[in-house]
Design a protein around this motif. Sequence first.
Motif, short mmCIF file in Angstrom:
data_model
loop_
_atom_site.label_atom_id
_atom_site.label_comp_id
_atom_site.label_asym_id
_atom_site.label_seq_id
_atom_site.Cartn_x
_atom_site.Cartn_y
_atom_site.Cartn_z
N ARG A 190 0.83 -1.20 0.00
CA ARG A 190 0.00 0.00 0.00
C ARG A 190 0.87 1.26 0.00
NH1 ARG A 190 -4.01 1.17 -2.19
NH2 ARG A 190 -2.69 2.88 -2.86
N ASN A 198 -0.03 6.31 -7.02
CA ASN A 198 -1.14 5.47 -7.48
C ASN A 198 -1.39 5.65 -8.97
OD1 ASN A 198 -2.11 4.20 -4.90
ND2 ASN A 198 -2.22 6.36 -4.32
N ARG A 203 -0.86 -1.65 -11.48
CA ARG A 203 -1.86 -2.45 -10.78
C ARG A 203 -1.16 -3.42 -9.84
NH1 ARG A 203 -5.62 0.63 -11.13
NH2 ARG A 203 -7.20 -0.98 -10.78
N GLN A 223 -8.73 -5.14 1.40
CA GLN A 223 -9.31 -3.81 1.28
C GLN A 223 -8.25 -2.76 0.95
OE1 GLN A 223 -12.60 -3.53 1.34
NE2 GLN A 223 -12.47 -1.35 0.81
N ARG A 226 -7.84 -3.41 -2.91
CA ARG A 226 -8.97 -3.99 -3.64
C ARG A 226 -9.22 -3.32 -4.97
NH1 ARG A 226 -14.56 -3.54 -4.28
NH2 ARG A 226 -15.76 -5.48 -3.99
N ASP A 227 -9.18 -2.00 -5.01
CA ASP A 227 -9.52 -1.27 -6.22
C ASP A 227 -8.38 -1.20 -7.23
OD1 ASP A 227 -12.04 -0.82 -5.18
OD2 ASP A 227 -11.48 1.11 -4.29
N GLN A 228 -7.23 -1.78 -6.87
CA GLN A 228 -6.07 -1.70 -7.77
C GLN A 228 -5.57 -3.08 -8.21
OE1 GLN A 228 -4.58 1.25 -4.81
NE2 GLN A 228 -3.41 2.04 -6.54
N MET A 253 -16.64 -7.57 -7.06
CA MET A 253 -16.03 -6.39 -7.66
C MET A 253 -16.03 -6.45 -9.18
SD MET A 253 -12.16 -7.30 -6.41
CE MET A 253 -11.12 -6.23 -7.38
N LYS A 254 -16.68 -7.54 -9.73
CA LYS A 254 -16.74 -7.72 -11.18
C LYS A 254 -15.35 -7.67 -11.80
CE LYS A 254 -21.51 -6.12 -11.76
NZ LYS A 254 -21.85 -6.25 -10.34
N PHE A 255 -14.46 -8.44 -11.19
CA PHE A 255 -13.06 -8.47 -11.60
C PHE A 255 -12.93 -8.93 -13.05
CE2 PHE A 255 -8.93 -10.84 -11.72
CZ PHE A 255 -8.10 -9.74 -11.55
#
Length: 286
Positions: A190, A198, A203, A223, A226-228, A253-255
């Motif tokens: 992180r 970022n 990714r 968490q 998660r978004d990356q 998350m529709k990965f």
Amino acid sequence: MHRRDFLSSLAVAPALAALRPHQNPRPSSDRRGLKLGTVTYNIAKDWDLPTLIKNLTAAGFDAVELRTTHKHGVEIALPPAARAEVRKRFEGSTVRIGGLGTTCEYQSPDPALLRKNIDETKAWVMLAHDVGSPSVKVRPNGLPKDVPEERTLEQIGKALAECGAFAREQGVKIQLEVHGETTSRLPRIRKILDYGGNHPAVRVCWNSNPSDLLDGGFDANLQLVRDQIGQVHMRDLFEEYPWRRLFGALTDMKFEGYCFAEIPESSDPIRVLKYFKGLFRAYQNL
């Protein structure tokens, strides 16, 4: 785990899903689900390119991450004509190049070695562009002694930002593998991402490590990034790991990236890959 136990787990998973009438089944549009590939490390490390495509087609896999030094031969030394041939081979099959796996890393306190790795990453990005790979995987590989931790994490982050900016110009993404004895801890990943600003072309390659359960536990670590998450490495699915929670999170998350099997070599590799695919699909329906 004994072979009988493994086969039993494969058979029981769909049955367990069927015994839950109070749960709504996933919409039919989700039935295809997550995209499955394999890393050539190690089960496919000895397959040349035609064999690789043939075997993964037989096993019903969607893609492959071509890890450097393996027999497929997709390396940065390839001349333009050979790169075009690699692209043509995959475009003429149902198997896609899901990524190129490198050993590029940016933690060295030696400026010359750091620059060498950044420049090599850019060479891999150009190869990815030429052969039709969506991404290039890189890694942190521990923290050098006698260097403040924050300085190293910042150095890695800034190197990633430079590589990400170059990759974005080529329509390629950089996948930062959660890797290394100390750098596989998600709070450090992180920080690396934050130090790198970022960058949208950088990714995370979620690596399904035992250390994912430390530092507050699986959910807290997931968490953090998660978004990356851009791609996922998975070990043998019978290993002790919160696989159901990972599959659930990826579905929620529709990965859209690839999930790659990173499993040991076998004397019967196609059969093993088919078993992996069966359990992979079963987990999605739980």
